[in-house]
Write an enzyme that holds these catalytic residues in place. Structure first.
Site, PDB file in Angstrom:
ATOM      1  N   PRO A 108      63.281  25.925  32.375  1.00  0.00           N
ATOM      2  CA  PRO A 108      64.135  26.352  31.266  1.00  0.00           C
ATOM      3  C   PRO A 108      65.497  26.866  31.691  1.00  0.00           C
ATOM      4  O   PRO A 108      65.626  27.576  32.686  1.00  0.00           O
ATOM      5  CB  PRO A 108      63.316  27.479  30.611  1.00  0.00           C
ATOM      6  CG  PRO A 108      62.355  27.926  31.645  1.00  0.00           C
ATOM      7  CD  PRO A 108      62.048  26.714  32.473  1.00  0.00           C
ATOM      8  N   ASN A 109      66.468  26.469  30.921  1.00  0.00           N
ATOM      9  CA  ASN A 109      67.869  26.898  31.055  1.00  0.00           C
ATOM     10  C   ASN A 109      68.601  26.258  32.232  1.00  0.00           C
ATOM     11  O   ASN A 109      69.799  26.485  32.406  1.00  0.00           O
ATOM     12  CB  ASN A 109      67.983  28.431  31.121  1.00  0.00           C
ATOM     13  CG  ASN A 109      67.407  29.079  29.876  1.00  0.00           C
ATOM     14  OD1 ASN A 109      67.793  28.717  28.773  1.00  0.00           O
ATOM     15  ND2 ASN A 109      66.467  29.986  30.033  1.00  0.00           N
ATOM     16  N   ARG A 153      76.336  28.141  33.209  1.00  0.00           N
ATOM     17  CA  ARG A 153      75.435  29.302  33.173  1.00  0.00           C
ATOM     18  C   ARG A 153      75.654  30.189  34.395  1.00  0.00           C
ATOM     19  O   ARG A 153      75.353  29.775  35.520  1.00  0.00           O
ATOM     20  CB  ARG A 153      73.988  28.810  33.162  1.00  0.00           C
ATOM     21  CG  ARG A 153      72.965  29.916  33.182  1.00  0.00           C
ATOM     22  CD  ARG A 153      71.567  29.378  33.431  1.00  0.00           C
ATOM     23  NE  ARG A 153      70.614  30.470  33.488  1.00  0.00           N
ATOM     24  CZ  ARG A 153      69.410  30.379  34.030  1.00  0.00           C
ATOM     25  NH1 ARG A 153      69.000  29.233  34.571  1.00  0.00           N
ATOM     26  NH2 ARG A 153      68.613  31.421  34.047  1.00  0.00           N
ATOM     27  N   TYR A 172      74.614  30.847  39.992  1.00  0.00           N
ATOM     28  CA  TYR A 172      73.999  29.527  40.143  1.00  0.00           C
ATOM     29  C   TYR A 172      74.954  28.432  40.603  1.00  0.00           C
ATOM     30  O   TYR A 172      74.523  27.303  40.830  1.00  0.00           O
ATOM     31  CB  TYR A 172      73.363  29.115  38.806  1.00  0.00           C
ATOM     32  CG  TYR A 172      72.243  30.042  38.370  1.00  0.00           C
ATOM     33  CD1 TYR A 172      71.095  30.175  39.134  1.00  0.00           C
ATOM     34  CD2 TYR A 172      72.340  30.802  37.205  1.00  0.00           C
ATOM     35  CE1 TYR A 172      70.064  31.027  38.758  1.00  0.00           C
ATOM     36  CE2 TYR A 172      71.320  31.656  36.814  1.00  0.00           C
ATOM     37  CZ  TYR A 172      70.192  31.771  37.602  1.00  0.00           C
ATOM     38  OH  TYR A 172      69.181  32.620  37.222  1.00  0.00           O
ATOM     39  N   ASN A 188      61.528  23.618  40.417  1.00  0.00           N
ATOM     40  CA  ASN A 188      62.197  24.884  40.096  1.00  0.00           C
ATOM     41  C   ASN A 188      61.671  25.318  38.737  1.00  0.00           C
ATOM     42  O   ASN A 188      62.165  24.859  37.704  1.00  0.00           O
ATOM     43  CB  ASN A 188      63.711  24.739  40.081  1.00  0.00           C
ATOM     44  CG  ASN A 188      64.403  26.091  39.872  1.00  0.00           C
ATOM     45  OD1 ASN A 188      63.773  27.055  39.465  1.00  0.00           O
ATOM     46  ND2 ASN A 188      65.695  26.141  40.158  1.00  0.00           N
ATOM     47  N   ALA A 206      62.463  30.553  34.870  1.00  0.00           N
ATOM     48  CA  ALA A 206      61.821  31.802  34.426  1.00  0.00           C
ATOM     49  C   ALA A 206      60.294  31.710  34.410  1.00  0.00           C
ATOM     50  O   ALA A 206      59.613  32.742  34.539  1.00  0.00           O
ATOM     51  CB  ALA A 206      62.344  32.179  33.044  1.00  0.00           C
ATOM     52  N   GLU A 237      58.503  24.918  45.978  1.00  0.00           N
ATOM     53  CA  GLU A 237      59.208  25.692  44.954  1.00  0.00           C
ATOM     54  C   GLU A 237      60.638  25.952  45.421  1.00  0.00           C
ATOM     55  O   GLU A 237      60.858  26.358  46.565  1.00  0.00           O
ATOM     56  CB  GLU A 237      58.479  27.017  44.717  1.00  0.00           C
ATOM     57  CG  GLU A 237      59.135  27.874  43.653  1.00  0.00           C
ATOM     58  CD  GLU A 237      58.262  29.051  43.239  1.00  0.00           C
ATOM     59  OE1 GLU A 237      57.079  28.831  42.912  1.00  0.00           O
ATOM     60  OE2 GLU A 237      58.765  30.195  43.251  1.00  0.00           O
ATOM     61  N   HIS A 284      64.466  27.746  44.334  1.00  0.00           N
ATOM     62  CA  HIS A 284      65.337  28.545  43.469  1.00  0.00           C
ATOM     63  C   HIS A 284      66.746  28.486  44.028  1.00  0.00           C
ATOM     64  O   HIS A 284      66.938  28.647  45.243  1.00  0.00           O
ATOM     65  CB  HIS A 284      64.875  30.003  43.396  1.00  0.00           C
ATOM     66  CG  HIS A 284      63.497  30.126  42.838  1.00  0.00           C
ATOM     67  ND1 HIS A 284      63.243  29.950  41.501  1.00  0.00           N
ATOM     68  CD2 HIS A 284      62.307  30.339  43.436  1.00  0.00           C
ATOM     69  CE1 HIS A 284      61.944  30.063  41.301  1.00  0.00           C
ATOM     70  NE2 HIS A 284      61.353  30.295  42.453  1.00  0.00           N
ATOM     71  N   SER A 313      69.121  30.662  43.402  1.00  0.00           N
ATOM     72  CA  SER A 313      69.511  32.022  43.784  1.00  0.00           C
ATOM     73  C   SER A 313      68.442  32.650  44.672  1.00  0.00           C
ATOM     74  O   SER A 313      67.295  32.180  44.715  1.00  0.00           O
ATOM     75  CB  SER A 313      69.701  32.871  42.523  1.00  0.00           C
ATOM     76  OG  SER A 313      68.475  33.003  41.818  1.00  0.00           O
ATOM     77  N   ARG A 326      67.584  40.011  43.533  1.00  0.00           N
ATOM     78  CA  ARG A 326      67.968  40.190  42.126  1.00  0.00           C
ATOM     79  C   ARG A 326      67.043  41.212  41.450  1.00  0.00           C
ATOM     80  O   ARG A 326      66.443  42.042  42.117  1.00  0.00           O
ATOM     81  CB  ARG A 326      67.963  38.814  41.438  1.00  0.00           C
ATOM     82  CG  ARG A 326      68.967  37.841  42.076  1.00  0.00           C
ATOM     83  CD  ARG A 326      69.008  36.513  41.362  1.00  0.00           C
ATOM     84  NE  ARG A 326      69.451  36.658  39.981  1.00  0.00           N
ATOM     85  CZ  ARG A 326      69.296  35.722  39.051  1.00  0.00           C
ATOM     86  NH1 ARG A 326      68.712  34.564  39.386  1.00  0.00           N
ATOM     87  NH2 ARG A 326      69.719  35.920  37.821  1.00  0.00           N
TER      88      ARG A 326
HETATM   89  C1  DQA Z   1      65.980  30.441  39.178  1.00  0.00           C
HETATM   90  C2  DQA Z   1      65.636  31.920  39.328  1.00  0.00           C
HETATM   91  C3  DQA Z   1      64.833  32.423  38.150  1.00  0.00           C
HETATM   92  O1  DQA Z   1      64.548  33.813  38.303  1.00  0.00           O
HETATM   93  C4  DQA Z   1      65.605  32.246  36.857  1.00  0.00           C
HETATM   94  O2  DQA Z   1      64.826  32.617  35.754  1.00  0.00           O
HETATM   95  C5  DQA Z   1      66.145  30.876  36.689  1.00  0.00           C
HETATM   96  C6  DQA Z   1      66.686  30.166  37.850  1.00  0.00           C
HETATM   97  C7  DQA Z   1      66.898  29.923  40.308  1.00  0.00           C
HETATM   98  O3  DQA Z   1      66.970  28.716  40.490  1.00  0.00           O
HETATM   99  O4  DQA Z   1      67.551  30.726  40.991  1.00  0.00           O
HETATM  100  O5  DQA Z   1      66.252  30.365  35.580  1.00  0.00           O
HETATM  101  O6  DQA Z   1      64.779  29.687  39.221  1.00  0.00           O
END
Ligand code: DQA
Length: 144
Positions: free
Chosen positions: A9-10, A17, A22, A73, A76, A97, A99, A101, A106
């Site tokens: 998501p997102n 964003r 990111y 990825n 959330a 997995e 990410h 960031s 964080r």
């Molecule tokens: C994320 C890190 C997650 O905590 C966050 O909710 C994201 C992006 C990352 O790629 O850094 O949406 O997965």
């Protein structure tokens, strides 16, 4: 070799964003560059982005029938989803997995990954390079 690259998501908002966290690349930019790497390595990529938890679960479970591994990825859902954890475990495909960031630098609620424990490894904090590192790791793992 076929690899599913699944983004949660997102991540469709990448580019605009929180670019300070990111980066400025869009998800299409990142996936296009990864596809070029994969082509050079003779690997076929399937790329999926979804904002919906159930769709992520279905994409993982369906991958069992056509893919050799998954780059994931979960965004959330990393921190919330027992269903995604169970899907990764159930499909039995090697999963890395990723990410963008460094989630451990964080907010505290990002420090726990419900999904990493059923993955072969986790890469975080390297921006879009993380996907490329994940591709290399997965190919090495599957090939070996
Ligand atoms: C994320 C890190 C997650 O905590 C966050 O909710 C994201 C992006 C990352 O790629 O850094 O949406 O997965």
């Amino acid at each position: 070799m076929k690899i599913l690259v699944l983004n949660g998501p997102n991540l469709g908002l990448l580019g605009t964003r929180e670019p300070e966290i990111y980066g400025k690349e869009t998800l299409d930019d990142i996936m296009d560059a990864l596809r070029q790497d994969a082509d050079a390595l003779g690997v076929e990529l399937m790329t999926v982005q979804t904002d919906i938890e159930g769709e992520m679960v279905s994409a993982i479970t369906k991958a069992k029938w056509y893919a050799d591994g998954i780059i994931l990825n979960p965004a959330a859902f990393t921190h919330t989803s027992v269903a995604v954890h169970d899907a990764i475990k159930g499909c039995m495909l090697p999963t890395v997995e990723v990410h963008l960031s460094n989630v451990y630098a964080r907010e505290g609620y990002r420090h726990e990954s419900i999904t990493a424990g059923v993955c072969i490894g986790q890469i975080c904090g390297f921006g879009s390079l993380g996907y490329r590192l994940a591709l290399e790791a997965l190919i090495t793992k599957i090939g070996g």
